[in-house]
Design a protein around this motif. Structure first.
Motif, mmCIF file in Angstrom:
data_model
loop_
_atom_site.group_PDB
_atom_site.id
_atom_site.type_symbol
_atom_site.label_atom_id
_atom_site.label_comp_id
_atom_site.label_asym_id
_atom_site.label_seq_id
_atom_site.Cartn_x
_atom_site.Cartn_y
_atom_site.Cartn_z
ATOM 1 N N TYR A 1 0.838 -1.206 0.000
ATOM 2 C CA TYR A 1 0.000 0.000 0.000
ATOM 3 C C TYR A 1 0.875 1.259 0.000
ATOM 4 O O TYR A 1 0.669 2.175 -0.789
ATOM 5 C CB TYR A 1 -0.935 0.011 1.220
ATOM 6 C CG TYR A 1 -1.541 1.365 1.468
ATOM 7 C CD1 TYR A 1 -2.623 1.815 0.719
ATOM 8 C CD2 TYR A 1 -1.010 2.213 2.439
ATOM 9 C CE1 TYR A 1 -3.160 3.076 0.918
ATOM 10 C CE2 TYR A 1 -1.542 3.462 2.653
ATOM 11 C CZ TYR A 1 -2.617 3.898 1.895
ATOM 12 O OH TYR A 1 -3.135 5.152 2.099
ATOM 13 N N PRO B 1 -4.490 3.641 6.911
ATOM 14 C CA PRO B 1 -5.852 3.219 6.571
ATOM 15 C C PRO B 1 -6.474 2.364 7.686
ATOM 16 O O PRO B 1 -5.773 1.583 8.352
ATOM 17 C CB PRO B 1 -5.673 2.399 5.291
ATOM 18 C CG PRO B 1 -4.409 2.937 4.689
ATOM 19 C CD PRO B 1 -3.539 3.285 5.857
ATOM 20 N N THR B 2 -7.774 2.507 7.872
ATOM 21 C CA THR B 2 -8.462 1.862 8.994
ATOM 22 C C THR B 2 -8.350 0.342 9.013
ATOM 23 O O THR B 2 -8.382 -0.257 10.086
ATOM 24 C CB THR B 2 -9.950 2.253 9.021
ATOM 25 O OG1 THR B 2 -10.537 1.899 7.772
ATOM 26 C CG2 THR B 2 -10.122 3.724 9.288
#
Length: 135
Positions: A71, A103-104
């Motif tokens: 990512y 990111p969550t």
């Protein structure tokens, strides 16, 4: 018998905490807190289980680290050049280092990430201390 179980559990906790420390400070803190909490609830066996669970909560879990590194690569984040060793506990300067939200799906909302010397790292934003190095 009870002493054998206790000794085996203690060894598991020590080994688990040691590997967590090698991986990251955040995981080590999580492992210690998990082990303490597990010991309070379930004795030695609870400490072993709590240590493993706590280590996962402290940073990005082992099984997600590759996905997270991929990512970060897609984000084309400029790498900050750091003259010291990139390691857990190192404190990054305020100037020149941009911290970004994780990111969550990685479940570490208390931390931010950046890239240092080409390596993604998790950082505690209040202290700017590296809590996990994601080689």
């Amino acid at each position: 018998m009870s002493k054998s179980i206790f000794l085996a559990s203690a060894v598991i906790v020590v080994l688990t905490s040691g590997s967590a420390l090698a991986q990251s400070g955040g995981a080590a803190v999580g492992a210690g807190a998990g082990a303490a909490g597990g010991a309070a609830v379930g004795g030695p066996a609870g400490a072993a289980v709590g240590g493993v669970t706590g280590a996962i909560v402290g940073g990005i879990a082992d099984q997600q680290q590759r996905e997270f590194r991929d990512y970060v690569t897609t984000q084309h984040i400029p790498s900050y050049t750091y003259k010291e060793e990139v390691r857990v506990g190192a404190v990054l300067p305020e100037e020149g280092v941009v911290l970004r939200e994780v990111p969550t799906q990685y479940k570490v909302k208390q931390y931010r990430y950046t890239v240092v010397n080409g390596i993604p790292v998790l950082v505690e934003p209040g202290t700017r201390r590296i809590v996990q190095v994601l080689h």
